[in-house]
Design an enzyme around this catalytic site. Sequence first.
Site, PDB file in Angstrom:
ATOM      1  N   ALA A  13       0.798  -1.130   0.094  1.00 38.78           N
ATOM      2  CA  ALA A  13       0.169   0.063  -0.145  1.00 38.78           C
ATOM      3  C   ALA A  13       0.786   1.254  -0.056  1.00 38.78           C
ATOM      4  O   ALA A  13       0.700   1.883  -0.860  1.00 38.78           O
ATOM      5  CB  ALA A  13      -0.809  -0.159   1.338  1.00 38.78           C
ATOM      6  N   ALA A  14       1.605   1.464   1.181  1.00 36.63           N
ATOM      7  CA  ALA A  14       2.400   2.652   1.147  1.00 36.63           C
ATOM      8  C   ALA A  14       3.494   2.851  -0.044  1.00 36.63           C
ATOM      9  O   ALA A  14       3.569   3.883  -0.658  1.00 36.63           O
ATOM     10  CB  ALA A  14       3.076   2.768   2.450  1.00 36.63           C
ATOM     11  N   ARG A  24       3.164   9.760 -11.241  1.00 35.98           N
ATOM     12  CA  ARG A  24       2.329  10.726 -12.211  1.00 35.98           C
ATOM     13  C   ARG A  24       2.839  12.103 -12.112  1.00 35.98           C
ATOM     14  O   ARG A  24       2.641  12.917 -13.123  1.00 35.98           O
ATOM     15  CB  ARG A  24       1.082  10.865 -11.023  1.00 35.98           C
ATOM     16  CG  ARG A  24      -0.257  10.278 -11.726  1.00 35.98           C
ATOM     17  CD  ARG A  24      -1.336  10.312 -10.623  1.00 35.98           C
ATOM     18  NE  ARG A  24      -1.609   8.784 -10.093  1.00 35.98           N
ATOM     19  CZ  ARG A  24      -1.705   8.577  -8.922  1.00 35.98           C
ATOM     20  NH1 ARG A  24      -1.746   9.290  -7.887  1.00 35.98           N
ATOM     21  NH2 ARG A  24      -1.753   7.133  -8.814  1.00 35.98           N
ATOM     22  N   GLU A  35      10.397  -6.014  -3.380  1.00 39.94           N
ATOM     23  CA  GLU A  35       9.453  -6.421  -2.558  1.00 39.94           C
ATOM     24  C   GLU A  35       9.796  -7.891  -2.075  1.00 39.94           C
ATOM     25  O   GLU A  35      10.104  -8.526  -3.332  1.00 39.94           O
ATOM     26  CB  GLU A  35       8.073  -6.409  -3.265  1.00 39.94           C
ATOM     27  CG  GLU A  35       7.068  -7.444  -2.774  1.00 39.94           C
ATOM     28  CD  GLU A  35       6.731  -7.174  -1.194  1.00 39.94           C
ATOM     29  OE1 GLU A  35       6.440  -6.051  -0.868  1.00 39.94           O
ATOM     30  OE2 GLU A  35       6.742  -7.966  -0.559  1.00 39.94           O
ATOM     31  N   ALA A  43      -4.629  -6.559  -1.087  1.00 33.12           N
ATOM     32  CA  ALA A  43      -5.500  -6.057  -0.027  1.00 33.12           C
ATOM     33  C   ALA A  43      -5.267  -7.062   1.239  1.00 33.12           C
ATOM     34  O   ALA A  43      -6.048  -7.971   1.046  1.00 33.12           O
ATOM     35  CB  ALA A  43      -6.809  -5.877  -0.439  1.00 33.12           C
ATOM     36  N   CYS A  45      -6.143  -6.471   3.950  1.00 37.49           N
ATOM     37  CA  CYS A  45      -7.361  -6.435   4.674  1.00 37.49           C
ATOM     38  C   CYS A  45      -8.541  -7.381   4.245  1.00 37.49           C
ATOM     39  O   CYS A  45      -9.388  -7.805   4.874  1.00 37.49           O
ATOM     40  CB  CYS A  45      -8.071  -5.042   4.539  1.00 37.49           C
ATOM     41  SG  CYS A  45      -7.056  -3.762   4.769  1.00 37.49           S
ATOM     42  N   ASP A 286       2.796   1.373   7.637  1.00 33.76           N
ATOM     43  CA  ASP A 286       2.772   0.802   8.820  1.00 33.76           C
ATOM     44  C   ASP A 286       4.068   0.849   9.690  1.00 33.76           C
ATOM     45  O   ASP A 286       4.157   0.178  10.714  1.00 33.76           O
ATOM     46  CB  ASP A 286       2.446  -0.526   8.790  1.00 33.76           C
ATOM     47  CG  ASP A 286       0.735  -0.903   8.556  1.00 33.76           C
ATOM     48  OD1 ASP A 286       0.116   0.100   8.582  1.00 33.76           O
ATOM     49  OD2 ASP A 286       0.553  -2.121   8.714  1.00 33.76           O
ATOM     50  N   ASN A 308      -2.021   4.209   2.770  1.00 34.95           N
ATOM     51  CA  ASN A 308      -2.239   4.666   1.553  1.00 34.95           C
ATOM     52  C   ASN A 308      -2.090   6.355   1.432  1.00 34.95           C
ATOM     53  O   ASN A 308      -1.634   6.869   0.483  1.00 34.95           O
ATOM     54  CB  ASN A 308      -3.868   4.425   1.070  1.00 34.95           C
ATOM     55  CG  ASN A 308      -3.452   3.118   0.331  1.00 34.95           C
ATOM     56  OD1 ASN A 308      -3.151   2.776  -0.764  1.00 34.95           O
ATOM     57  ND2 ASN A 308      -4.279   1.945   1.117  1.00 34.95           N
ATOM     58  N   TRP A 437     -33.749  11.386  15.648  1.00 30.68           N
ATOM     59  CA  TRP A 437     -32.360  11.703  16.152  1.00 30.68           C
ATOM     60  C   TRP A 437     -31.416  10.816  16.084  1.00 30.68           C
ATOM     61  O   TRP A 437     -31.698   9.616  16.307  1.00 30.68           O
ATOM     62  CB  TRP A 437     -32.242  12.116  17.993  1.00 30.68           C
ATOM     63  CG  TRP A 437     -32.962  13.430  18.067  1.00 30.68           C
ATOM     64  CD1 TRP A 437     -34.355  13.528  18.474  1.00 30.68           C
ATOM     65  CD2 TRP A 437     -32.191  14.610  18.398  1.00 30.68           C
ATOM     66  NE1 TRP A 437     -34.555  14.946  18.783  1.00 30.68           N
ATOM     67  CE2 TRP A 437     -33.266  15.423  18.778  1.00 30.68           C
ATOM     68  CE3 TRP A 437     -31.119  15.025  18.116  1.00 30.68           C
ATOM     69  CZ2 TRP A 437     -32.779  16.976  18.976  1.00 30.68           C
ATOM     70  CZ3 TRP A 437     -30.614  16.322  18.297  1.00 30.68           C
ATOM     71  CH2 TRP A 437     -31.694  17.295  18.969  1.00 30.68           C
TER      72      TRP A 437
HETATM   73  C1  LIG Z   1      -5.541  -9.562   8.215  1.00 33.26           C
HETATM   74  C2  LIG Z   1      -5.373  -8.187   8.121  1.00 33.26           C
HETATM   75  C3  LIG Z   1      -6.610  -7.223   7.784  1.00 33.26           C
HETATM   76  C4  LIG Z   1      -6.728  -5.854   7.831  1.00 33.26           C
HETATM   77  N1  LIG Z   1      -7.815  -5.333   7.683  1.00 33.26           N
HETATM   78  C5  LIG Z   1      -7.603  -3.957   7.704  1.00 33.26           C
HETATM   79  C6  LIG Z   1      -8.860  -3.217   7.447  1.00 33.26           C
HETATM   80  O1  LIG Z   1     -10.065  -3.552   7.476  1.00 33.26           O
HETATM   81  N2  LIG Z   1      -8.772  -1.726   7.435  1.00 33.26           N
HETATM   82  C7  LIG Z   1      -7.338  -1.210   7.499  1.00 33.26           C
HETATM   83  O2  LIG Z   1      -7.372   0.130   7.624  1.00 33.26           O
HETATM   84  N3  LIG Z   1      -6.321  -1.879   7.645  1.00 33.26           N
HETATM   85  C8  LIG Z   1      -6.275  -3.147   7.712  1.00 33.26           C
HETATM   86  N4  LIG Z   1      -5.128  -3.786   7.787  1.00 33.26           N
HETATM   87  C9  LIG Z   1      -4.028  -3.119   7.867  1.00 33.26           C
HETATM   88  C10 LIG Z   1      -3.351  -2.990   6.449  1.00 33.26           C
HETATM   89  O3  LIG Z   1      -3.311  -4.024   5.712  1.00 33.26           O
HETATM   90  C11 LIG Z   1      -2.047  -2.386   6.683  1.00 33.26           C
HETATM   91  O4  LIG Z   1      -2.082  -1.140   7.250  1.00 33.26           O
HETATM   92  C12 LIG Z   1      -1.435  -1.957   5.270  1.00 33.26           C
HETATM   93  O5  LIG Z   1      -1.372  -3.128   4.474  1.00 33.26           O
HETATM   94  C13 LIG Z   1       0.040  -1.125   5.429  1.00 33.26           C
HETATM   95  O6  LIG Z   1       0.662  -1.181   4.243  1.00 33.26           O
HETATM   96  P1  LIG Z   1       2.222  -0.917   4.160  1.00 33.26           P
HETATM   97  O7  LIG Z   1       2.484  -0.521   2.892  1.00 33.26           O
HETATM   98  O8  LIG Z   1       2.516   0.243   5.198  1.00 33.26           O
HETATM   99  O9  LIG Z   1       2.627  -2.143   4.680  1.00 33.26           O
HETATM  100  P2  LIG Z   1       2.387  -3.803   4.192  1.00 33.26           P
HETATM  101  O10 LIG Z   1       1.256  -4.053   3.630  1.00 33.26           O
HETATM  102  O11 LIG Z   1       2.905  -4.431   5.416  1.00 33.26           O
HETATM  103  O12 LIG Z   1       3.450  -3.962   3.203  1.00 33.26           O
HETATM  104  C14 LIG Z   1       5.048  -3.914   3.115  1.00 33.26           C
HETATM  105  C15 LIG Z   1       5.701  -4.793   2.275  1.00 33.26           C
HETATM  106  O13 LIG Z   1       6.981  -4.392   2.583  1.00 33.26           O
HETATM  107  C16 LIG Z   1       7.599  -5.899   2.098  1.00 33.26           C
HETATM  108  N5  LIG Z   1       8.857  -5.885   2.808  1.00 33.26           N
HETATM  109  C17 LIG Z   1       9.169  -5.792   4.073  1.00 33.26           C
HETATM  110  N6  LIG Z   1      10.425  -5.746   4.473  1.00 33.26           N
HETATM  111  C18 LIG Z   1      11.022  -5.610   3.235  1.00 33.26           C
HETATM  112  C19 LIG Z   1      12.297  -5.892   2.819  1.00 33.26           C
HETATM  113  N7  LIG Z   1      13.470  -5.668   3.698  1.00 33.26           N
HETATM  114  N8  LIG Z   1      12.553  -5.846   1.808  1.00 33.26           N
HETATM  115  C20 LIG Z   1      11.770  -5.961   0.539  1.00 33.26           C
HETATM  116  N9  LIG Z   1      10.652  -5.757   0.986  1.00 33.26           N
HETATM  117  C21 LIG Z   1      10.006  -5.889   2.218  1.00 33.26           C
HETATM  118  C22 LIG Z   1       6.712  -6.824   2.991  1.00 33.26           C
HETATM  119  O14 LIG Z   1       6.730  -8.213   1.971  1.00 33.26           O
HETATM  120  C23 LIG Z   1       5.419  -6.207   2.320  1.00 33.26           C
HETATM  121  O15 LIG Z   1       4.655  -6.525   1.224  1.00 33.26           O
HETATM  122  C24 LIG Z   1      -5.354  -5.260   8.039  1.00 33.26           C
HETATM  123  C25 LIG Z   1      -4.090  -6.116   7.912  1.00 33.26           C
HETATM  124  C26 LIG Z   1      -4.201  -7.588   8.188  1.00 33.26           C
HETATM  125  C27 LIG Z   1      -2.943  -8.325   8.123  1.00 33.26           C
END
Ligand SMILES: Cc1cc2nc3c(=O)[nH]c(=O)nc-3n(C[C@H](O)[C@H](O)[C@H](O)COP(=O)(O)OP(=O)(O)OC[C@H]3O[C@@H](n4cnc5c(N)ncnc54)[C@H](O)[C@@H]3O)c2cc1C
Length: 451
Positions: A13-14, A24, A35, A43, A45, A286, A308, A437
């Site tokens: 996501a981030a 863009r 990755e 997703a 989530c 995160d 995001n 209400w």
């Molecule tokens: C089961 C579950 C349900 C969720 N439900 C919700 C919800 O309903 N609503 C909500 O707002 N949020 C939800 N979340 C949280 C949401 O998924 C996370 O906040 C979001 O994915 C964070 O995005 P990110 O890109 O910061 O991190 P991540 O999604 O964790 O992505 C980080 C990526 O970095 C990669 N990475 C890490 N270290 C390295 C490295 N050294 N070298 C290369 N790659 C690396 C990992 O493999 C991973 O793909 C949920 C999470 C889970 C696990």
Amino acid sequence: MSKRILVVIGGDAAGMSAASQVRRNDPQREIIAYERGEHTSYAACGMPYLAAGLVARPEDLVARRPEVFRERQNIQVHTRHEVIAIEPQSQRVRVRRLGDGLEFWQAYDDLLIATGALPIVPDLAEARAEGIHALKDLASGIALARDLEEAQPRRAVIIGGGYIGLEMAEALRLRGIETALVHRGPQVMSTLDVEMGALASHALVELGVQLYLNEKLAGFETQAGRVRAVVTDQRTLPADLVILGMGIRPNSDLAAAAGIPLGVRRAIRVNPRMQTETPQVWAAGDCIESLHRVSGQPTYAALGTVANKTGRIAGLNLTGVATAFPGVLGTAITKVGETEIARSGLQSRECEGLGLDYTAAQIASRTRAGYYPGTREIAVRLLADRGTGRLLGGQIVGGPGSGKRIDTIAAALTAGLTAQDLVDMDLSYAPPFSPVWDPVQTAARVLLRES
Ligand SMILES: Cc1cc2nc3c(=O)[nH]c(=O)nc-3n(C[C@H](O)[C@H](O)[C@H](O)COP(=O)(O)OP(=O)(O)OC[C@H]3O[C@@H](n4cnc5c(N)ncnc54)[C@H](O)[C@@H]3O)c2cc1C
């Protein structure tokens, strides 16, 4: 024309929000994303719903595949590549190709760390046994879905009553699996006040989940490499499947090893433009610390919404569009069975920790007019500063139609509104949607009386 190299660590996501935003604004920038998993922009989530069988295929959870980033956006995504070290002084990262173990250095002009979070796994050798799952990336979700199909577990135990624990409880019950949930606190959902957590606990029991509160994990029993029971400080629960929902921590070890300063809960410290305190190093998602919009204090909010948004903010600033992230409220929503659960802002425990003089009001109302078919119970709890009436937080637990009402509260918190402002808001009404209400306003009225 800019040929500066942006290296992104983490392809979800981030990381990919930032990379896409940079592309863009700057068609020339060289963007390289590493990755360590096989998937990008998935997703996480949606994984509980994959486990439940409500989502048919793991691919349905992938928003954009690596080849799409490569072909349509000219973003060089390398999956199965792990960044194992960052050298800020020489502006380069050490990368390991996971397929064959080859290692190499990659130089950067700017680096974005978007490594996400890691689930907390108990420090026990048996925690690695087959049948014990912690959800983190899509591969972990696929592994769980496969185990559910192949092992056909009959009895599952979930450790931890946070939102992942609750969503997994619903998923397992949907599959007809006998499910127990062990939680160390007095009620599940410890991001809610205990009175509201009690309603969430009740929803689990209604779903047929055996709930064990105030109970701690002590260990696992295994047989032939597979889990067969969960041992708590009070009993042994037979289990052929275990879900660990014990919380998460920022995946910040890589940053820490490079000397990049950390903050709350070891999350990477960033300014509102997503710059770390190390030159040319940015972070989002995160793995970062955020500012709480109500308390004004640093906090840790690991949510897809925040990931995001902060990814986009990093991308804007990386291309010279000065944009500040205003911070978080910790607004979150989930459901278990028919019961929707949502929260935003500060809870009582946090108010007390901050030494705030606050007042709280909790009401029970209906989601629709009392006479309208399908009306369900809803509980709303609001917190406000006793002196000024400024809203500090809100929580909702109730039947269908309850949860998204939290967005009214989040909007009020964002605007710094008082309980009186909330009472005065011109909200909508018709019998199929609400009593005259709205329950949120009813709670605000009670709050006014209490303060
Ligand atoms: C089961 C579950 C349900 C969720 N439900 C919700 C919800 O309903 N609503 C909500 O707002 N949020 C939800 N979340 C949280 C949401 O998924 C996370 O906040 C979001 O994915 C964070 O995005 P990110 O890109 O910061 O991190 P991540 O999604 O964790 O992505 C980080 C990526 O970095 C990669 N990475 C890490 N270290 C390295 C490295 N050294 N070298 C290369 N790659 C690396 C990992 O493999 C991973 O793909 C949920 C999470 C889970 C696990």
